[in-house]
Scaffold this motif. Structure first.
Motif, mmCIF file in Angstrom:
data_model
loop_
_atom_site.group_PDB
_atom_site.id
_atom_site.type_symbol
_atom_site.label_atom_id
_atom_site.label_comp_id
_atom_site.label_asym_id
_atom_site.label_seq_id
_atom_site.Cartn_x
_atom_site.Cartn_y
_atom_site.Cartn_z
ATOM 1 N N UNK A 68 13.020 -12.329 -1.540
ATOM 2 C CA UNK A 68 11.837 -11.678 -0.974
ATOM 3 C C UNK A 68 12.036 -10.170 -1.031
ATOM 4 N N UNK A 69 10.923 -9.448 -1.072
ATOM 5 C CA UNK A 69 10.954 -7.988 -1.057
ATOM 6 C C UNK A 69 9.986 -7.514 0.008
ATOM 7 N N UNK A 70 10.422 -6.544 0.812
ATOM 8 C CA UNK A 70 9.571 -5.958 1.838
ATOM 9 C C UNK A 70 9.088 -4.596 1.357
ATOM 10 N N UNK A 71 7.789 -4.362 1.472
ATOM 11 C CA UNK A 71 7.179 -3.119 1.012
ATOM 12 C C UNK A 71 6.378 -2.479 2.138
ATOM 13 N N UNK A 72 6.302 -1.172 2.106
ATOM 14 C CA UNK A 72 5.415 -0.413 2.989
ATOM 15 C C UNK A 72 4.578 0.473 2.086
ATOM 16 N N UNK A 73 3.262 0.294 2.139
ATOM 17 C CA UNK A 73 2.373 1.048 1.252
ATOM 18 C C UNK A 73 1.215 1.660 2.044
ATOM 19 N N UNK A 74 0.788 2.865 1.657
ATOM 20 C CA UNK A 74 -0.367 3.475 2.304
ATOM 21 C C UNK A 74 -1.662 2.956 1.686
ATOM 22 N N UNK A 75 -2.662 2.811 2.538
ATOM 23 C CA UNK A 75 -4.016 2.474 2.071
ATOM 24 C C UNK A 75 -4.930 3.563 2.615
ATOM 25 N N UNK A 76 -5.421 4.387 1.697
ATOM 26 C CA UNK A 76 -6.242 5.541 2.078
ATOM 27 C C UNK A 76 -7.729 5.202 1.995
ATOM 28 N N UNK A 77 -8.428 5.624 3.004
ATOM 29 C CA UNK A 77 -9.899 5.517 3.023
ATOM 30 C C UNK A 77 -10.438 6.930 3.184
ATOM 31 N N UNK A 78 -10.909 7.487 2.085
ATOM 32 C CA UNK A 78 -11.464 8.845 2.068
ATOM 33 C C UNK A 78 -12.838 8.797 1.411
ATOM 34 N N UNK A 79 -13.787 9.448 2.031
ATOM 35 C CA UNK A 79 -15.134 9.556 1.449
ATOM 36 C C UNK A 79 -15.167 10.758 0.516
ATOM 37 N N UNK A 80 -15.930 10.624 -0.543
ATOM 38 C CA UNK A 80 -16.027 11.721 -1.513
ATOM 39 C C UNK A 80 -17.204 12.605 -1.171
#
Length: 80
Positions: A68-80
């Motif tokens: 198994x691999x553990x990941x931490x990733x950002x999820x960006x919500x930006x309006x244009x």
């Protein structure tokens, strides 16, 4: 698989959620949680729902020997 929630878009809500998740060799998500919330519950819920829609993820490469691999990733919500 990322979607910007319509209600958040209408209210001009932006943010970044950090997702922590564990995937197995076949690319199945075993655990998922918010490492850091975005500050908006609607964006946090959508970030977690995105993981469900994305399953299965690509399998782990052959050179990764871990089960198994553990990941931490950002999820960006930006309006244009």
């Amino acid at each position: 698989h990322k979607r910007y929630p319509q209600a958040a878009r209408a209210k001009k809500i932006e943010g970044e959620a950090l997702l922590r998740f564990v995937i197995d060799r076949a690319g199945r998500i075993k655990k998922a949680s918010l490492e850091k919330p975005s500050g908006a519950a609607i964006l946090d819920a959508e970030a977690l729902a995105m993981l469900d829609r994305a399953q299965p993820l690509p399998p782990l490469p052959a050179n990764v020997r871990a089960a198994e691999v553990e990941l931490v990733v950002p999820v960006n919500y930006k309006l244009k």
